[in-house]
Design an enzyme around this catalytic site. Sequence first.
Site, PDB file in Angstrom:
ATOM      1  N   ALA A  49      -3.071  17.455  -6.031  1.00  0.00           N
ATOM      2  CA  ALA A  49      -1.711  16.941  -6.189  1.00  0.00           C
ATOM      3  C   ALA A  49      -1.422  15.868  -5.141  1.00  0.00           C
ATOM      4  O   ALA A  49      -0.775  14.850  -5.426  1.00  0.00           O
ATOM      5  CB  ALA A  49      -0.706  18.078  -6.083  1.00  0.00           C
ATOM      6  N   TYR A  50      -1.911  16.081  -3.932  1.00  0.00           N
ATOM      7  CA  TYR A  50      -1.681  15.098  -2.868  1.00  0.00           C
ATOM      8  C   TYR A  50      -2.376  13.778  -3.203  1.00  0.00           C
ATOM      9  O   TYR A  50      -1.833  12.694  -2.970  1.00  0.00           O
ATOM     10  CB  TYR A  50      -2.184  15.624  -1.531  1.00  0.00           C
ATOM     11  CG  TYR A  50      -1.809  14.729  -0.365  1.00  0.00           C
ATOM     12  CD1 TYR A  50      -0.632  14.935   0.343  1.00  0.00           C
ATOM     13  CD2 TYR A  50      -2.617  13.653   0.016  1.00  0.00           C
ATOM     14  CE1 TYR A  50      -0.264  14.098   1.398  1.00  0.00           C
ATOM     15  CE2 TYR A  50      -2.263  12.812   1.059  1.00  0.00           C
ATOM     16  CZ  TYR A  50      -1.088  13.052   1.745  1.00  0.00           C
ATOM     17  OH  TYR A  50      -0.716  12.209   2.776  1.00  0.00           O
ATOM     18  N   ALA A  51      -3.567  13.859  -3.768  1.00  0.00           N
ATOM     19  CA  ALA A  51      -4.337  12.654  -4.093  1.00  0.00           C
ATOM     20  C   ALA A  51      -3.790  11.918  -5.311  1.00  0.00           C
ATOM     21  O   ALA A  51      -4.077  10.733  -5.505  1.00  0.00           O
ATOM     22  CB  ALA A  51      -5.805  13.021  -4.317  1.00  0.00           C
TER      23      ALA A  51
END
Length: 392
Positions: free
Chosen positions: A297-299
């Site tokens: 999700a962060y990427a």
Amino acid sequence: MQQNEADRLTRAIEAAKKYGRFYCKFISPNDVNLTGAHQDGIYIAKQAWSLFFEEEGAKGENKDRYIKVHIDEYYPFESRVVYYGRGSRNEYRITRFWSNSPFEKEQQVGNLIIFIPMDPENYKVYILDTEEEIESFINTFSLSLANNNAVYLEGDRKDIDLSQQLERRIKEEVSFFNDFPETTELAELARNLHHEIYRKKKFTPDVILLEWIKTEYSIFRAIERSLYKEYLTKPFLDLDPLLAFASGALNRRKSRAGKSLEHHTDFLLSYHKIPFSHPGKSEGNKKPDFILPSNEAYADEKFPSENLIFLGAKTTCKDRWRQILNEADRIDVKHLLTLQQGITANQLAEMEEENVILVVPKPYHSYYPAEYREKIWTVDKFIHYAKEKYTT
């Protein structure tokens, strides 16, 4: 560590070893009269009475005595040790310390103070104010300050308060170890033994986290005593093997202590069905402790930044809290879980300016300046915050 800090740490360790008895604790706002409680002096835990009095204090009476305090590079001065046993009070304190010492008391919150009796009248006192110093001292003597204090009496630590049943189970389990287990295995064993003994009792996330950490410490100390027995009963005959043994033992203590909080936090988040990645991954080779809901999700640039959570986990944070500031650029507000037992109002103000929210087990909130306690999150509050964000 700067040279003067290294020298101070060395002197503190050498004095503690030489005299073989000491009492240490983290300095709280109450100890420096920042709580408005009208209580004078540094609070001393009851189990430390034998380091300051010949006889334990008795309810219904007050008593006191004077000691001479020796601080390196400063002239000796008198302080008063008092037992208050009348009325509703039942406590020990050291008064006339701050007014005679060279320290600015308001800046000492969260520092480690050490009292080393050289004889019944004279005490060496050290205050360690950096995380590296504090952790080195604690690891040298394998202390647990989960209860904010430790008494060391010729190798006997009076800071562990576990049920006899749990102690028995720890001894039974330790007998099966021929070597030190991995830190993950040690943390899991601590949780399992604690649950086995206290399975009918309910704990809040804040309290259970501290219970697991204290239990793990007790297991590790028992394993040390068992596996090091041969080394401690036979002479080394040469300095090199002695130094190698001491270095290995100290590094093992540091490794376990450094990973303990992360392991138990990992389990706690999993138990509450909160999605996360541990370790996290952000820009480049940066590895935050925890990224919620996931590294993927962060990427994903399409994933809303406001739905990402950063959680750092540091046993102490007096100095190292700044390390998290650049560990995840997409997340502006960063949460930092710590077992630090108090820091100064100035440090908390700096954290607030940098959008760092401290997450501290609730039993430790009283060690922080009163004006900041409402801004410090409990472990339970963080769990509810994460659940609400990721519950569909």
